[in-house]
Design a protein around this motif. Structure first.
Motif, mmCIF file in Angstrom:
data_model
loop_
_atom_site.group_PDB
_atom_site.id
_atom_site.type_symbol
_atom_site.label_atom_id
_atom_site.label_comp_id
_atom_site.label_asym_id
_atom_site.label_seq_id
_atom_site.Cartn_x
_atom_site.Cartn_y
_atom_site.Cartn_z
ATOM 1 N N ASP A 110 0.881 -1.178 0.000
ATOM 2 C CA ASP A 110 0.000 0.000 0.000
ATOM 3 C C ASP A 110 0.911 1.219 0.000
ATOM 4 O O ASP A 110 1.600 1.483 0.982
ATOM 5 C CB ASP A 110 -0.849 -0.103 1.287
ATOM 6 C CG ASP A 110 -1.812 1.045 1.544
ATOM 7 O OD1 ASP A 110 -1.523 2.194 1.146
ATOM 8 O OD2 ASP A 110 -2.857 0.785 2.199
ATOM 9 N N HIS A 113 -0.770 6.509 -2.244
ATOM 10 C CA HIS A 113 -2.024 6.898 -1.584
ATOM 11 C C HIS A 113 -2.211 8.390 -1.258
ATOM 12 O O HIS A 113 -2.432 8.735 -0.093
ATOM 13 C CB HIS A 113 -2.245 6.059 -0.314
ATOM 14 C CG HIS A 113 -1.003 5.810 0.507
ATOM 15 N ND1 HIS A 113 -0.596 4.556 0.882
ATOM 16 C CD2 HIS A 113 -0.080 6.671 1.002
ATOM 17 C CE1 HIS A 113 0.514 4.638 1.584
ATOM 18 N NE2 HIS A 113 0.850 5.901 1.668
ATOM 19 N N ASN A 115 -4.250 12.036 -1.167
ATOM 20 C CA ASN A 115 -5.636 12.334 -0.808
ATOM 21 C C ASN A 115 -6.316 13.113 -1.927
ATOM 22 O O ASN A 115 -5.760 14.085 -2.435
ATOM 23 C CB ASN A 115 -5.663 13.133 0.483
ATOM 24 C CG ASN A 115 -5.082 12.327 1.635
ATOM 25 O OD1 ASN A 115 -5.354 11.125 1.757
ATOM 26 N ND2 ASN A 115 -4.261 12.963 2.449
ATOM 27 N N HIS A 124 3.798 12.009 0.037
ATOM 28 C CA HIS A 124 3.288 11.059 -0.949
ATOM 29 C C HIS A 124 4.368 10.727 -1.973
ATOM 30 O O HIS A 124 4.430 9.615 -2.484
ATOM 31 C CB HIS A 124 2.026 11.609 -1.621
ATOM 32 C CG HIS A 124 0.916 11.859 -0.645
ATOM 33 N ND1 HIS A 124 0.375 13.101 -0.448
ATOM 34 C CD2 HIS A 124 0.293 11.026 0.227
ATOM 35 C CE1 HIS A 124 -0.561 13.017 0.495
ATOM 36 N NE2 HIS A 124 -0.626 11.775 0.918
ATOM 37 N N TYR A 150 -4.042 3.072 -2.409
ATOM 38 C CA TYR A 150 -5.230 3.208 -1.562
ATOM 39 C C TYR A 150 -5.498 4.703 -1.354
ATOM 40 O O TYR A 150 -5.081 5.301 -0.375
ATOM 41 C CB TYR A 150 -4.924 2.507 -0.245
ATOM 42 C CG TYR A 150 -6.011 2.443 0.801
ATOM 43 C CD1 TYR A 150 -7.135 1.638 0.620
ATOM 44 C CD2 TYR A 150 -5.876 3.130 2.001
ATOM 45 C CE1 TYR A 150 -8.100 1.548 1.610
ATOM 46 C CE2 TYR A 150 -6.835 3.041 2.994
ATOM 47 C CZ TYR A 150 -7.946 2.253 2.794
ATOM 48 O OH TYR A 150 -8.895 2.160 3.791
ATOM 49 N N TYR A 296 -11.144 6.472 9.556
ATOM 50 C CA TYR A 296 -9.939 6.014 8.851
ATOM 51 C C TYR A 296 -9.537 4.625 9.362
ATOM 52 O O TYR A 296 -9.252 3.718 8.579
ATOM 53 C CB TYR A 296 -8.844 7.057 9.147
ATOM 54 C CG TYR A 296 -7.502 6.844 8.489
ATOM 55 C CD1 TYR A 296 -7.387 6.555 7.130
ATOM 56 C CD2 TYR A 296 -6.326 6.980 9.241
ATOM 57 C CE1 TYR A 296 -6.130 6.401 6.547
ATOM 58 C CE2 TYR A 296 -5.078 6.830 8.653
ATOM 59 C CZ TYR A 296 -4.980 6.538 7.308
ATOM 60 O OH TYR A 296 -3.745 6.380 6.744
ATOM 61 N N ASP A 300 -9.463 0.982 7.490
ATOM 62 C CA ASP A 300 -8.218 0.218 7.386
ATOM 63 C C ASP A 300 -8.386 -1.216 7.889
ATOM 64 O O ASP A 300 -7.796 -2.147 7.342
ATOM 65 C CB ASP A 300 -7.088 0.917 8.161
ATOM 66 C CG ASP A 300 -6.068 1.548 7.204
ATOM 67 O OD1 ASP A 300 -5.916 1.033 6.079
ATOM 68 O OD2 ASP A 300 -5.436 2.560 7.578
ATOM 69 N N TYR A 318 2.755 -1.344 4.426
ATOM 70 C CA TYR A 318 2.192 0.000 4.350
ATOM 71 C C TYR A 318 3.333 0.999 4.337
ATOM 72 O O TYR A 318 4.060 1.101 5.322
ATOM 73 C CB TYR A 318 1.301 0.282 5.571
ATOM 74 C CG TYR A 318 0.099 -0.626 5.663
ATOM 75 C CD1 TYR A 318 0.232 -1.924 6.147
ATOM 76 C CD2 TYR A 318 -1.152 -0.186 5.260
ATOM 77 C CE1 TYR A 318 -0.873 -2.768 6.222
ATOM 78 C CE2 TYR A 318 -2.269 -1.020 5.331
ATOM 79 C CZ TYR A 318 -2.119 -2.314 5.812
ATOM 80 O OH TYR A 318 -3.204 -3.135 5.883
ATOM 81 N N GLN A 324 2.322 8.323 11.299
ATOM 82 C CA GLN A 324 1.141 7.467 11.480
ATOM 83 C C GLN A 324 1.464 6.183 12.257
ATOM 84 O O GLN A 324 0.713 5.210 12.210
ATOM 85 C CB GLN A 324 0.501 7.143 10.128
ATOM 86 C CG GLN A 324 -0.115 8.385 9.484
ATOM 87 C CD GLN A 324 -1.071 8.058 8.342
ATOM 88 O OE1 GLN A 324 -1.696 7.017 8.303
ATOM 89 N NE2 GLN A 324 -1.185 8.987 7.400
ATOM 90 N N PHE A 328 -1.073 2.711 12.868
ATOM 91 C CA PHE A 328 -0.841 1.346 12.393
ATOM 92 C C PHE A 328 -0.632 0.368 13.547
ATOM 93 O O PHE A 328 -1.087 -0.775 13.496
ATOM 94 C CB PHE A 328 0.303 1.304 11.390
ATOM 95 C CG PHE A 328 -0.129 1.846 10.055
ATOM 96 C CD1 PHE A 328 -1.017 1.137 9.261
ATOM 97 C CD2 PHE A 328 0.279 3.098 9.628
ATOM 98 C CE1 PHE A 328 -1.470 1.645 8.048
ATOM 99 C CE2 PHE A 328 -0.159 3.616 8.416
ATOM 100 C CZ PHE A 328 -1.032 2.889 7.622
HETATM 101 N N1 ARG Z 1 -4.071 8.805 2.375
HETATM 102 C C1 ARG Z 1 -3.368 8.723 3.618
HETATM 103 C C2 ARG Z 1 -2.576 10.003 3.863
HETATM 104 O O1 ARG Z 1 -2.234 10.687 2.938
HETATM 105 C C3 ARG Z 1 -2.412 7.557 3.680
HETATM 106 C C4 ARG Z 1 -3.019 6.194 3.533
HETATM 107 C C5 ARG Z 1 -2.128 5.111 4.001
HETATM 108 N N2 ARG Z 1 -2.657 3.788 3.857
HETATM 109 C C6 ARG Z 1 -3.508 3.241 4.705
HETATM 110 N N3 ARG Z 1 -3.933 2.008 4.448
HETATM 111 N N4 ARG Z 1 -3.915 3.854 5.782
HETATM 112 O O2 ARG Z 1 -2.272 10.305 5.000
#
Ligand code: ARG
Length: 550
Positions: A110, A113, A115, A124, A150, A296, A300, A318, A324, A328
């Motif tokens: 993953d 990803h 936004n 990103h 994702y 969120y 997940d 991930y 984050q 996780f």
């Molecule tokens: N879109 C999220 C961000 O920019 C990250 C996603 C990461 N992947 C996940 N499975 N949570 O912070």
């Protein structure tokens, strides 16, 4: 190749034994320190090294084994290693460094990803570049890899986008510059919402409607997603990255109920101030907000189930920033409580810092537009190419490869865990430890090979220590790839490629190829060929192009 064999020999002496590359050739090509054995063997390290040097059975690629000051030093046989390494590299070509270690296993990764409706940020970019390198390295190691982008395409901010667009949006601007327009609306909306609680309320309502499948809301959401994805695709095209799926958080929304039911059945959930949570040591994990909206985390969790059950993941990775970590840790923790035993790993990375050491994600309140950064590096590369090689044919394409290579390498050369100070000018230079330096070194090798085709080699002609050193460096490549994959750390490969580049350039400056006597020339051409293969394979695994000319 040789390192592994020697390692298996010294590991028989003691499982704690290790090999190192001595700083100076007079200490051999590999050495083993004996100090750690002194206590257990009740002898001095010097004595132990002496005894080992005379008792270890020499493999055929070792010329002699010596002891010195408590070290056992191994000297490799030039001719044998030249023959073994160079023939293998040249016959395996693009597959040199590949293995079957991961055969039969599926890794779901993953990464990237971004936004929807937000600029593609530096974080990103890191995720995309690190993820893409890991994908290529894992594939080369025999894993089946499923590449998931994702997208962040669901969640309460979409309520704000909808209301803001209804209030102040312009269809025309959305088409012309979608992300900029939406992001400006979003910033404006948040400012208003700070002073006026009604704005918060309205946004929450819209998101609620979205989750319930309201047609009007969904239509706008779809539009936002579409125009954003189009922009992201432009960046992926420049970077040369692709995915098996772009299904984002939205795709999990209908699976959230199922996962909550499982958790409820196990008695793991609780209502807290109207919200549905799982209690954990420390911070609880929220599954539904008090207005019923999914979170969120709950999406997940649903995604984990989907990846394991539908995508048949054995390992879930991930690629997400350090910030984050708690998310996780909690999500994996809850997934374990649901008896998902597959390996799940958060592959963390640090921030980009500007030259003053400040976080670079925000600049004057707005996110840096990534394509702007890429355009600048590509333009800089074009300027350098025009200056150094005005005759070059595909200048634009090469500048693209070099500019992008510079950005990718500038990232991957750092241990991902650490924050990175970024100097855009520096990473594009052809000298120094940069991507373009390696691309240039590779092109230099290709240039020699374009001038002459090698005949049958006599490897005993490779008599110089500089040649031997390069051969040993080239022999390490498969082990380096394996190590980088095990730790999920592309910088191990990136750093190794710099070592290869240095070794090749030392050889290039010291040993003439085209002008050498026919026999030496033939052998050296094989060495050049092998080096070019390692450089291009290695750069390829990092997601960097290696043009033949630049
Ligand atoms: N879109 C999220 C961000 O920019 C990250 C996603 C990461 N992947 C996940 N499975 N949570 O912070």
């Amino acid at each position: 190749m040789f390192e592994q064999e020697l390692l298996s020999i010294v590991k028989k002496i003691s499982p704690l034994a290790a090999l190192q590359t001595p700083p100076d050739d007079s200490f051999g090509d590999y050495s083993m320190a004996c100090f750690f054995l002194a206590k257990e063997m009740k002898k001095s390290p010097v004595k132990i090294a002496e005894e080992l040097a005379s008792s270890i059975k020499k493999p055929d690629f070792v010329e002699r084994i010596e002891s010195k000051n408590g070290y056992v030093n191994f000297f490799l046989k030039k001719e044998t290693i030249a023959e073994t390494v160079l023939s293998r590299i040249i016959s395996e070509k693009n597959n040199y460094g590949h293995s079957n270690a991961g055969k039969g296993k599926t890794i779901v990764i993953d990464y990237s990803h971004p936004n929807v409706a937000k600029p593609f940020g530096i974080g990103h970019l890191r995720s995309t570049v690190i993820g893409n390198a890991l994908v290529k390295m894992l594939q080369a190691t025999g894993y089946k890899v499923v590449r998931l982008n994702y997208l962040g395409d669901w969640g309460t901010p979409f309520g704000k986008y909808i209301e803001a667009f209804k209030l102040w949006g312009s269809q025309k601007e959305l088409e012309a510059n979608p992300i900029k327009h939406l992001y400006e609306l979003y910033v404006k909306y948040n400012k208003e919402a700070e002073e006026n609680e009604q704005f918060q309320e309205k946004a929450r309502n819209w998101f609620k409607k979205l989750e319930e499948g309201d047609k009007d809301a969904l239509k706008l959401w779809k539009l936002f997603r579409e125009v954003s994805l189009k922009e992201f695709m432009r960046i992926y095209k420049i970077l040369g990255v692709d995915f098996d799926s772009y299904d984002g958080e939205y795709s999990m929304k209908d699976n959230v109920d199922g996962i909550i039911k499982l958790l409820e059945k196990k008695g793991l959930t609780k209502i807290d101030k109207g919200a549905l949570i799982v209690e954990l040591e420390g911070t609880p994990l929220m599954l539904r907000k008090s207005d019923e909206a999914s979170t969120y985390a709950s999406r997940d969790l649903a995604a984990i189930k989907h990846r394991i059950e539908s995508l048949k993941a054995d390992i879930l990775l991930y690629i997400v920033g350090n910030e984050q970590a708690l998310h996780f840790q909690q999500v994996f923790n809850v997934a374990k409580k649901l008896n998902f035993k597959q390996k799940m790993e958060h592959i963390k990375f640090g921030l980009y810092l500007d030259s003053s050491g400040k976080k670079m994600a925000t600049r004057k309140g707005t996110l840096i537009m990534l394509d702007q950064v890429l355009n600048e590096t590509i333009a800089l590369a074009l300027r350098l190419i025009k200056e150094k090689n005005p005759e070059l044919k595909n200048k634009e394409q090469t500048a693209n490869d070099v500019g992008v290579g510079a950005v990718i390498f500038g990232d991957l050369v750092n241990d991902r865990i650490k924050d990175v100070v970024f100097d855009w000018e520096k990473i594009v230079q052809f000298e120094g430890d940069t991507g373009p330096y390696l691309q240039y070194t590779h092109a230099r090798a290709c240039n020699i090979l374009a001038k002459a085709s090698p005949g049958k080699p006599d490897f005993s002609q490779l008599k110089e220590d500089i040649e031997k050193h390069l051969i040993i460096v080239l022999s390490k490549y498969p082990e380096i790839v394996a190590h980088a994959v095990t730790d999920y750390k592309p910088h191990i490969l990136a750093q190794y490629l710099l070592e290869t580049g240095h070794a090749f350039n030392e050889f290039y400056h010291a040993c003439p190829v085209i002008k050498a006597d026919e026999n030496i020339k033939n052998a050296r051409l094989h060495l050049v060929k092998a080096a070019s293969i390692v450089l291009s394979n290695g750069l390829g695994l990092l997601g960097i192009k290696a043009p033949a000319e630049m």
